[in-house]
Design an enzyme around this catalytic site. Structure first.
Site, mmCIF file in Angstrom:
data_model
loop_
_atom_site.group_PDB
_atom_site.id
_atom_site.type_symbol
_atom_site.label_atom_id
_atom_site.label_comp_id
_atom_site.label_asym_id
_atom_site.label_seq_id
_atom_site.Cartn_x
_atom_site.Cartn_y
_atom_site.Cartn_z
ATOM 1 N N GLU A 128 0.810 -1.201 0.032
ATOM 2 C CA GLU A 128 0.076 0.028 -0.068
ATOM 3 C C GLU A 128 0.987 1.082 0.067
ATOM 4 O OE1 GLU A 128 -2.348 1.637 -0.416
ATOM 5 O OE2 GLU A 128 -3.929 1.849 1.236
ATOM 6 N N ILE A 182 0.071 4.475 1.160
ATOM 7 C CA ILE A 182 0.100 5.167 2.298
ATOM 8 C C ILE A 182 -1.000 4.889 3.378
ATOM 9 C CG2 ILE A 182 -1.429 7.092 1.123
ATOM 10 C CD1 ILE A 182 0.434 9.123 2.988
ATOM 11 N N ASP A 188 -3.284 6.279 6.524
ATOM 12 C CA ASP A 188 -3.747 7.635 7.383
ATOM 13 C C ASP A 188 -4.263 6.941 8.598
ATOM 14 O OD1 ASP A 188 -4.494 9.671 8.307
ATOM 15 O OD2 ASP A 188 -5.583 10.483 6.508
ATOM 16 N N THR A 196 -8.668 1.662 5.604
ATOM 17 C CA THR A 196 -8.498 1.130 4.349
ATOM 18 C C THR A 196 -7.628 -0.433 4.508
ATOM 19 O OG1 THR A 196 -8.469 3.127 3.085
ATOM 20 C CG2 THR A 196 -7.803 1.271 1.771
HETATM 21 P P1 IMP Z 1 -6.773 5.480 5.221
HETATM 22 O O1 IMP Z 1 -8.111 4.688 5.088
HETATM 23 O O2 IMP Z 1 -7.241 6.570 6.283
HETATM 24 O O3 IMP Z 1 -5.707 4.704 6.011
HETATM 25 O O4 IMP Z 1 -6.452 6.150 4.028
HETATM 26 C C1 IMP Z 1 -5.614 5.369 3.391
HETATM 27 C C2 IMP Z 1 -5.878 5.803 1.671
HETATM 28 O O5 IMP Z 1 -5.969 7.353 1.632
HETATM 29 C C3 IMP Z 1 -4.346 5.963 1.185
HETATM 30 O O6 IMP Z 1 -4.488 4.451 0.395
HETATM 31 C C4 IMP Z 1 -4.513 6.870 -0.141
HETATM 32 O O7 IMP Z 1 -5.120 6.534 -1.086
HETATM 33 C C5 IMP Z 1 -5.290 7.865 0.643
HETATM 34 N N1 IMP Z 1 -4.435 8.794 1.113
HETATM 35 C C6 IMP Z 1 -4.346 9.128 2.493
HETATM 36 N N2 IMP Z 1 -3.509 10.085 2.656
HETATM 37 C C7 IMP Z 1 -2.909 10.438 1.558
HETATM 38 C C8 IMP Z 1 -2.132 11.621 1.139
HETATM 39 O O8 IMP Z 1 -1.477 12.292 1.790
HETATM 40 N N3 IMP Z 1 -1.705 11.610 -0.158
HETATM 41 C C9 IMP Z 1 -2.538 10.630 -1.185
HETATM 42 N N4 IMP Z 1 -3.458 9.753 -0.918
HETATM 43 C C10 IMP Z 1 -3.534 9.795 0.686
HETATM 44 MG MG MG Z 2 -3.917 3.619 -1.283
#
Ligand code: IMP
Ligand code: MG
Length: 193
Positions: free
Chosen positions: A99, A101, A103, A107
């Site tokens: 993956e 990134i 956050d 995901t």
């Molecule tokens: P999570 O579900 O909050 O962990 O979000 C993860 C997904 O959000 C990643 O797979 C990215 O597609 C998108 N994402 C989160 N932060 C960024 C960023 O700073 N730049 C680009 N994509 C991001």
């Molecule tokens: Mg992603």
């Protein structure tokens, strides 16, 4: 900030070194385990996965899933949707999710639990960038490249509304730009949530 050339957060050379290091560790951990199945999370993973897979010294095949987590560019809180599933039967396979990134971790968590239900021999996660501020304590990343602060990053596959993916470095398109450090806490683990 000039949106045409995002400020450098992680230079190309640092990415190259770190990806090589991750590949070395993964290769050491999976040596003798048979074929590894890399599952890339589209679309952001494509450059990282291409570089990582070419540096592995263990046999590996590649598959992909596509997910959509954010409905709008940099907004949080949308539902995680599986837009495209893997083509492989993953049961009994050693699976490594690749993956771009993490956050909030939603995901990855959602994806990992749906893959775990298909009985892989093992399931681990490899993430190039982890946002430290939002990282939920519940998400365990087995191989992590860089910890960054809570800024929106682009480049090396990462986008802002589909722009900037082709930048060779990771840059910041928003306010705030503390430095990134190689991630700690990325010791190999037997599985992931
Ligand atoms: P999570 O579900 O909050 O962990 O979000 C993860 C997904 O959000 C990643 O797979 C990215 O597609 C998108 N994402 C989160 N932060 C960024 C960023 O700073 N730049 C680009 N994509 C991001
Ligand atoms: Mg992603």
């Amino acid at each position: 900030m000039d949106q045409e050339s995002p400020a450098v957060l992680i230079p190309e050379e640092a990415i190259r070194e770190r990806v090589s290091e991750l590949a070395r560790r993964i290769s050491a951990d999976y040596a003798g385990a048979g074929e590894l199945l890399l599952i890339g999370v589209l679309r952001g993973c494509y450059i990282f996965l291409a570089d990582l897979s070419r540096r592995l010294s263990v046999p590996a095949s590649v598959d992909f899933v596509a997910v959509s987590s954010y409905r709008r560019a940099t907004a949080r809180g949308g539902a995680v949707r599986l837009l495209m599933d893997v083509r492989s039967d993953i049961s009994g396979r050693h699976v490594l999710i690749v993956e771009d990134i993490v956050d909030t971790g939603r995901t990855l968590r959602r994806l990992a639990s749906s893959l775990l239900a298909r009985n892989p021999a093992s399931l681990k996660t490899c993430v190039l960038v982890r946002k430290s501020a939002q990282a939920s304590p519940k998400i365990e990343v087995d191989y992590a490249g860089f910890e960054i602060p809570d800024v929106w990053v682009v480049g090396y596959g990462l986008d802002l509304a589909d722009r900037f993916r082709g930048l060779p470095y990771i840059g910041v398109v928003d306010a705030g730009s503390a430095g990134a450090a190689p991630s700690r806490g990325d010791a190999p683990r037997g599985g992931t949530s």
